[in-house]
Scaffold this motif. Structure first.
Motif, PDB file in Angstrom:
ATOM      1  N   SER A 112       0.849  -1.199   0.000  1.00 16.46           N
ATOM      2  CA  SER A 112       0.000   0.000   0.000  1.00 16.46           C
ATOM      3  C   SER A 112       0.880   1.244   0.000  1.00 16.46           C
ATOM      4  CB  SER A 112      -0.912   0.018   1.228  1.00 16.46           C
ATOM      5  OG  SER A 112      -0.159   0.255   2.406  1.00 16.46           O
ATOM      6  N   LEU A 113       0.335   2.337  -0.518  1.00 12.94           N
ATOM      7  CA  LEU A 113       1.092   3.588  -0.573  1.00 12.94           C
ATOM      8  C   LEU A 113       1.413   4.107   0.824  1.00 12.94           C
ATOM      9  CD1 LEU A 113      -0.644   5.471  -3.539  1.00 12.94           C
ATOM     10  CD2 LEU A 113       1.324   3.931  -3.563  1.00 12.94           C
ATOM     11  N   VAL A 114       0.545   3.830   1.787  1.00 13.01           N
ATOM     12  CA  VAL A 114       0.814   4.238   3.171  1.00 13.01           C
ATOM     13  C   VAL A 114       2.049   3.515   3.694  1.00 13.01           C
ATOM     14  CG1 VAL A 114      -0.028   4.133   5.541  1.00 13.01           C
ATOM     15  CG2 VAL A 114      -1.574   4.839   3.716  1.00 13.01           C
ATOM     16  N   SER A 115       2.128   2.210   3.431  1.00 16.92           N
ATOM     17  CA  SER A 115       3.287   1.433   3.879  1.00 16.92           C
ATOM     18  C   SER A 115       4.565   1.891   3.197  1.00 16.92           C
ATOM     19  CB  SER A 115       3.061  -0.057   3.607  1.00 16.92           C
ATOM     20  OG  SER A 115       1.935  -0.534   4.320  1.00 16.92           O
ATOM     21  N   ILE A 116       4.452   2.230   1.914  1.00 20.97           N
ATOM     22  CA  ILE A 116       5.628   2.720   1.186  1.00 20.97           C
ATOM     23  C   ILE A 116       6.109   4.033   1.781  1.00 20.97           C
ATOM     24  CG2 ILE A 116       6.406   3.643  -1.032  1.00 20.97           C
ATOM     25  CD1 ILE A 116       4.625   1.628  -2.421  1.00 20.97           C
ATOM     26  N   ASN A 117       5.168   4.895   2.113  1.00 21.47           N
ATOM     27  CA  ASN A 117       5.521   6.184   2.704  1.00 21.47           C
ATOM     28  C   ASN A 117       6.252   6.001   4.030  1.00 21.47           C
ATOM     29  OD1 ASN A 117       5.421   9.092   2.861  1.00 21.47           O
ATOM     30  ND2 ASN A 117       3.821   8.853   4.419  1.00 21.47           N
ATOM     31  N   ILE A 118       5.786   5.062   4.833  1.00 20.47           N
ATOM     32  CA  ILE A 118       6.429   4.796   6.128  1.00 20.47           C
ATOM     33  C   ILE A 118       7.797   4.152   5.919  1.00 20.47           C
ATOM     34  CG2 ILE A 118       6.262   3.456   8.259  1.00 20.47           C
ATOM     35  CD1 ILE A 118       3.215   3.739   8.046  1.00 20.47           C
ATOM     36  N   GLU A 119       7.839   3.160   5.013  1.00 26.08           N
ATOM     37  CA  GLU A 119       9.068   2.407   4.788  1.00 26.08           C
ATOM     38  C   GLU A 119      10.163   3.280   4.172  1.00 26.08           C
ATOM     39  OE1 GLU A 119      11.058  -1.030   5.525  1.00 26.08           O
ATOM     40  OE2 GLU A 119       8.921  -0.699   5.891  1.00 26.08           O
ATOM     41  N   GLU A 164      -6.440   2.225  -2.456  1.00 32.05           N
ATOM     42  CA  GLU A 164      -7.594   2.152  -1.551  1.00 32.05           C
ATOM     43  C   GLU A 164      -7.324   2.807  -0.204  1.00 32.05           C
ATOM     44  OE1 GLU A 164      -6.503  -2.399  -0.098  1.00 32.05           O
ATOM     45  OE2 GLU A 164      -8.253  -2.008  -1.345  1.00 32.05           O
ATOM     46  N   SER A 165      -6.048   3.071   0.128  1.00 33.25           N
ATOM     47  CA  SER A 165      -5.740   3.750   1.395  1.00 33.25           C
ATOM     48  C   SER A 165      -6.112   5.229   1.331  1.00 33.25           C
ATOM     49  CB  SER A 165      -4.247   3.615   1.722  1.00 33.25           C
ATOM     50  OG  SER A 165      -3.458   4.356   0.798  1.00 33.25           O
ATOM     51  N   GLY A 166      -6.241   5.776   0.116  1.00 31.61           N
ATOM     52  CA  GLY A 166      -6.604   7.179  -0.046  1.00 31.61           C
ATOM     53  C   GLY A 166      -5.420   8.113  -0.110  1.00 31.61           C
ATOM     54  N   LEU A 167      -4.216   7.613   0.193  1.00 31.06           N
ATOM     55  CA  LEU A 167      -3.027   8.457   0.130  1.00 31.06           C
ATOM     56  C   LEU A 167      -2.661   8.719  -1.326  1.00 31.06           C
ATOM     57  CD1 LEU A 167      -0.648   9.762   1.776  1.00 31.06           C
ATOM     58  CD2 LEU A 167       0.603   7.642   1.343  1.00 31.06           C
ATOM     59  N   VAL A 168      -2.278   9.940  -1.623  1.00 28.67           N
ATOM     60  CA  VAL A 168      -1.853  10.306  -2.977  1.00 28.67           C
ATOM     61  C   VAL A 168      -0.333  10.439  -2.984  1.00 28.67           C
ATOM     62  CG1 VAL A 168      -1.968  12.026  -4.813  1.00 28.67           C
ATOM     63  CG2 VAL A 168      -4.009  11.492  -3.472  1.00 28.67           C
TER      64      VAL A 168
END
Length: 307
Positions: free
Chosen positions: A235-242, A279-283
């Motif tokens: 997910s894009l959220v996980s990528i942002n954190i990682e 689907e996480s909504g993060l852009v």
């Protein structure tokens, strides 16, 4: 010596492009996708065709004049006559043979001279020469032969500690490329290795490299214990954190996503921007540098973005 490797990641084929000047000095180097390489070849063909047509008539006239200086006298008189066919019929047998032989020889010689003249003109018209070499980038890990480990060592084996190494395979054949699948275990001979400035090791392979599957296919569990991990969407959220805690492992720099391309914008002449969301909504913003004339910087093909 041979080495057994697990293919952890296989990336799309790329092309290393070199632009050289008239002295064969490389003045520009670029890495191109298959789409960009095809575009370059198409541009080169179109430019070559236009330039060839430009010089063809001039080259033919010049070469014919130079070549015909060595023609037999009978042929020269025949061409200069008002009716070459009637003139030919009045020639003796030996003279006809000389004319016929020259006609055949002239066609071949003139074709070669015109072709060389056009090629020389093309070099003068465009002093820079282009060449490209295809290659595939892989991430590989050494295959762990469990029979060489004790039961305790195998049980306690930490696959995250097994380093991955970059392998660049140049001019790979279709037959060998079909073997280079993620999760495959291959025995390779005639690899070259070099150490980079940050002490990382890169392997290099080419047409001389021998590649074959193992005689006894390992189990999937065995391959996993060698450090292979199957691709899964992140997910894009996980990528942002990682992305804020990326370590030294090469594979942590790569992510697979299933996302919607919202919009693609041209930021400047040689840079474009794509907006992704899932689907996480993060852009997420994705930048790419490219050549000025790139029409499809993200290689989307016929895919459509949102309004």
């Amino acid at each position: 010596p041979a080495i057994d490797l697990v293919v952890c990641r296989k990336y799309p084929k790329l092309y290393l492009e070199h632009i050289s000047d008239s002295n064969h000095n490389i003045v520009e180097t670029l890495h191109l996708t298959e789409a960009e390489e095809a575009e370059r070849l198409s541009e080169h063909e179109a430019r070559h065709q236009l330039t060839s047509e430009k010089y063809a008539e001039e080259a033919r006239t010049y070469c014919a004049k130079e070549l015909d200086e060595d023609a037999p006298e009978e042929w020269k008189k025949m061409v200069a006559s008002g009716s070459p066919e009637d003139f030919y019929q009045q020639l003796g047998e030996n003279e006809k043979i000389n004319v016929d032989n020259w006609e055949k020889k002239r066609t071949t010689l003139l074709h070669g001279m015109v072709l060389k003249s056009i090629q020389d003109s093309l070099k003068d018209d465009s002093p820079n020469q282009r060449s490209s070499v295809p290659y595939i980038r892989l991430l590989v890990r050494s295959f762990s032969h469990l029979e060489d480990l004790s039961l305790n060592e195998a049980h306690n084996l930490n696959t995250d500690e097994i380093p991955s190494v970059e392998l660049l395979f140049w001019r790979v054949s279709e037959q060998v490329e079909s073997l280079l699948k993620e999760g495959s275990v291959l025995r390779m001979k005639k690899l070259a290795a070099k150490r980079g400035r940050f002490d990382e090791i890169t392997l290099t392979a080419g047409p001389e490299t021998h590649v074959e599957p193992l005689h006894h296919a390992p189990t999937y569990q065995h391959i996993l214990m060698s450090g292979y991990k199957k691709r899964v969407p992140t997910s894009l959220v996980s990528i942002n954190i990682e992305s804020k805690r990326i370590g030294a492992n090469r594979e942590t720099r790569d992510f697979d996503v299933a996302a919607c391309i919202v919009k693609v914008l041209r930021v400047s002449r040689n840079k474009s921007l794509a907006y992704l969301t899932d689907e996480s909504g993060l852009v997420l913003k994705l930048f790419r540098d490219h050549k000025d004339h790139a029409v499809d910087p993200f290689s989307l093909g016929a895919a459509q973005t949102g309004p």
